[in-house]
Scaffold this motif. Structure first.
Motif, mmCIF file in Angstrom:
data_model
loop_
_atom_site.group_PDB
_atom_site.id
_atom_site.type_symbol
_atom_site.label_atom_id
_atom_site.label_comp_id
_atom_site.label_asym_id
_atom_site.label_seq_id
_atom_site.Cartn_x
_atom_site.Cartn_y
_atom_site.Cartn_z
ATOM 1 N N GLU A 153 0.829 -1.216 0.000
ATOM 2 C CA GLU A 153 0.000 0.000 0.000
ATOM 3 C C GLU A 153 0.862 1.264 0.000
ATOM 4 O OE1 GLU A 153 -3.304 -0.101 2.747
ATOM 5 O OE2 GLU A 153 -3.808 -2.167 2.180
ATOM 6 N N VAL A 154 1.692 1.360 -1.013
ATOM 7 C CA VAL A 154 2.632 2.467 -1.173
ATOM 8 C C VAL A 154 2.120 3.400 -2.267
ATOM 9 C CG1 VAL A 154 5.026 3.060 -1.734
ATOM 10 C CG2 VAL A 154 4.531 0.933 -0.502
ATOM 11 N N ASP A 155 2.099 4.700 -1.982
ATOM 12 C CA ASP A 155 1.693 5.718 -2.946
ATOM 13 C C ASP A 155 2.922 6.391 -3.543
ATOM 14 O OD1 ASP A 155 -1.052 5.468 -2.750
ATOM 15 O OD2 ASP A 155 -1.352 7.298 -1.573
ATOM 16 N N VAL A 156 2.818 6.712 -4.820
ATOM 17 C CA VAL A 156 3.838 7.518 -5.494
ATOM 18 C C VAL A 156 3.117 8.636 -6.239
ATOM 19 C CG1 VAL A 156 5.615 7.569 -7.289
ATOM 20 C CG2 VAL A 156 5.508 5.635 -5.697
ATOM 21 N N ASN A 157 3.325 9.857 -5.787
ATOM 22 C CA ASN A 157 2.798 11.063 -6.439
ATOM 23 C C ASN A 157 1.276 11.073 -6.572
ATOM 24 O OD1 ASN A 157 5.520 11.760 -6.707
ATOM 25 N ND2 ASN A 157 5.624 10.887 -8.755
ATOM 26 N N THR A 158 0.556 10.539 -5.589
ATOM 27 C CA THR A 158 -0.906 10.609 -5.614
ATOM 28 C C THR A 158 -1.365 11.891 -4.931
ATOM 29 O OG1 THR A 158 -1.163 9.449 -3.509
ATOM 30 C CG2 THR A 158 -1.120 8.080 -5.501
ATOM 31 N N ASN A 159 -2.542 12.347 -5.284
ATOM 32 C CA ASN A 159 -3.093 13.531 -4.637
ATOM 33 C C ASN A 159 -3.307 13.291 -3.145
ATOM 34 O OD1 ASN A 159 -3.152 15.150 -6.948
ATOM 35 N ND2 ASN A 159 -5.111 14.278 -7.590
ATOM 36 N N ARG A 160 -3.753 12.081 -2.762
ATOM 37 C CA ARG A 160 -4.056 11.828 -1.354
ATOM 38 C C ARG A 160 -2.819 11.841 -0.465
ATOM 39 N NH1 ARG A 160 -5.844 5.455 -1.433
ATOM 40 N NH2 ARG A 160 -3.833 4.647 -2.094
ATOM 41 N N SER A 161 -1.665 11.501 -1.001
ATOM 42 C CA SER A 161 -0.440 11.457 -0.188
ATOM 43 C C SER A 161 0.525 12.584 -0.501
ATOM 44 C CB SER A 161 0.278 10.118 -0.396
ATOM 45 O OG SER A 161 -0.528 9.065 0.051
ATOM 46 N N GLY A 162 0.200 13.366 -1.497
ATOM 47 C CA GLY A 162 1.063 14.473 -1.908
ATOM 48 C C GLY A 162 1.567 14.231 -3.316
ATOM 49 N N SER A 163 1.214 15.118 -4.211
ATOM 50 C CA SER A 163 1.492 14.893 -5.628
ATOM 51 C C SER A 163 2.980 14.846 -5.957
ATOM 52 C CB SER A 163 0.805 15.960 -6.479
ATOM 53 O OG SER A 163 1.303 17.240 -6.139
ATOM 54 N N THR A 164 3.832 15.264 -5.027
ATOM 55 C CA THR A 164 5.282 15.185 -5.255
ATOM 56 C C THR A 164 5.955 14.198 -4.302
ATOM 57 O OG1 THR A 164 5.711 17.025 -3.734
ATOM 58 C CG2 THR A 164 5.365 17.591 -6.056
ATOM 59 N N VAL A 165 5.167 13.392 -3.600
ATOM 60 C CA VAL A 165 5.726 12.466 -2.608
ATOM 61 C C VAL A 165 5.806 11.054 -3.186
ATOM 62 C CG1 VAL A 165 5.446 11.444 -0.322
ATOM 63 C CG2 VAL A 165 4.839 13.837 -0.693
ATOM 64 N N ASN A 166 7.028 10.563 -3.314
ATOM 65 C CA ASN A 166 7.279 9.180 -3.696
ATOM 66 C C ASN A 166 7.600 8.446 -2.392
ATOM 67 O OD1 ASN A 166 8.552 6.729 -4.365
ATOM 68 N ND2 ASN A 166 9.362 7.563 -6.287
#
Length: 180
Positions: free
Chosen positions: A85-98
């Motif tokens: 459950e890892v996000d890369v550049n999603t709006n929910r986790s931050g569009s610049t957060v890998n």
């Protein structure tokens, strides 16, 4: 699994051969190589390579905070970590957060992110962290039926001169009910 059995006395073993034939309660004697799937055994298997400490961690899109997650990983001191459950550049986790790259940076480990799907203007999937350099990375798409898209992340790395593959995935809790 390929095993080498060297029982002092005959070993009482249940196994399935590589061609799928079931061999219940076979007595193996002497030193021989067997290609088997072990179900129950009354002997020990000698280590075939270096000891490796692994960890799996469902980070739930980083909801606990990436620094706190990194602190948990660092405290356990694993050689390899599978992250789900890892996000890369999603709006929910931050569009610049890998999240994979950031956890790699915070733990001082190499990382590989493997996308399961596009999500919320970014990507969502699994990652692997490794103490050792990554020599190869591969992503395999897995059948998901009606459930969420699934994949398996695979890395190739080395410890103490032994090259090996390490894989991680995120299985669906719905199992066969979702068609996967």
């Amino acid at each position: 699994r390929l095993i080498q059995a060297s029982p002092v006395n005959s070993a009482h073993v249940d196994f399935c051969s590589s061609n799928g034939t079931w061999h219940q309660f076979q007595n193996l004697t002497g030193s021989s190589n067997y290609r088997v799937r072990i179900w129950k055994y009354d002997y020990t298997i000698a280590a075939q390579g270096p000891d490796i400490k692994v960890m799996t961690y469902n980070i739930q899109i980083g909801s606990a905070g990436l620094q706190d997650i990194a602190d948990v990983i660092t405290a356990q001191n694993p050689d390899l970590v599978c992250l789900q459950e890892v996000d890369v550049n999603t709006n929910r986790s931050g569009s610049t957060v890998n999240q994979a790259a950031e956890l790699g940076r915070l733990t001082g480990m190499y990382y590989y992110f493997s996308k399961a799907m596009n999500f919320d203007s970014g990507e969502y999937g699994d990652a692997i962290l490794s103490k050792w350099p990554l020599y190869a990375t591969t992503r395999y798409t897995l059948p998901a039926g009606t459930g969420e898209a699934r994949q398996m992340a695979v890395i190739r790395t080395e410890k103490d001169g032994v090259m090996f593959n390490f894989a991680g995935t995120h299985l669906d809790h719905l199992g066969p009910a979702a068609g996967n």
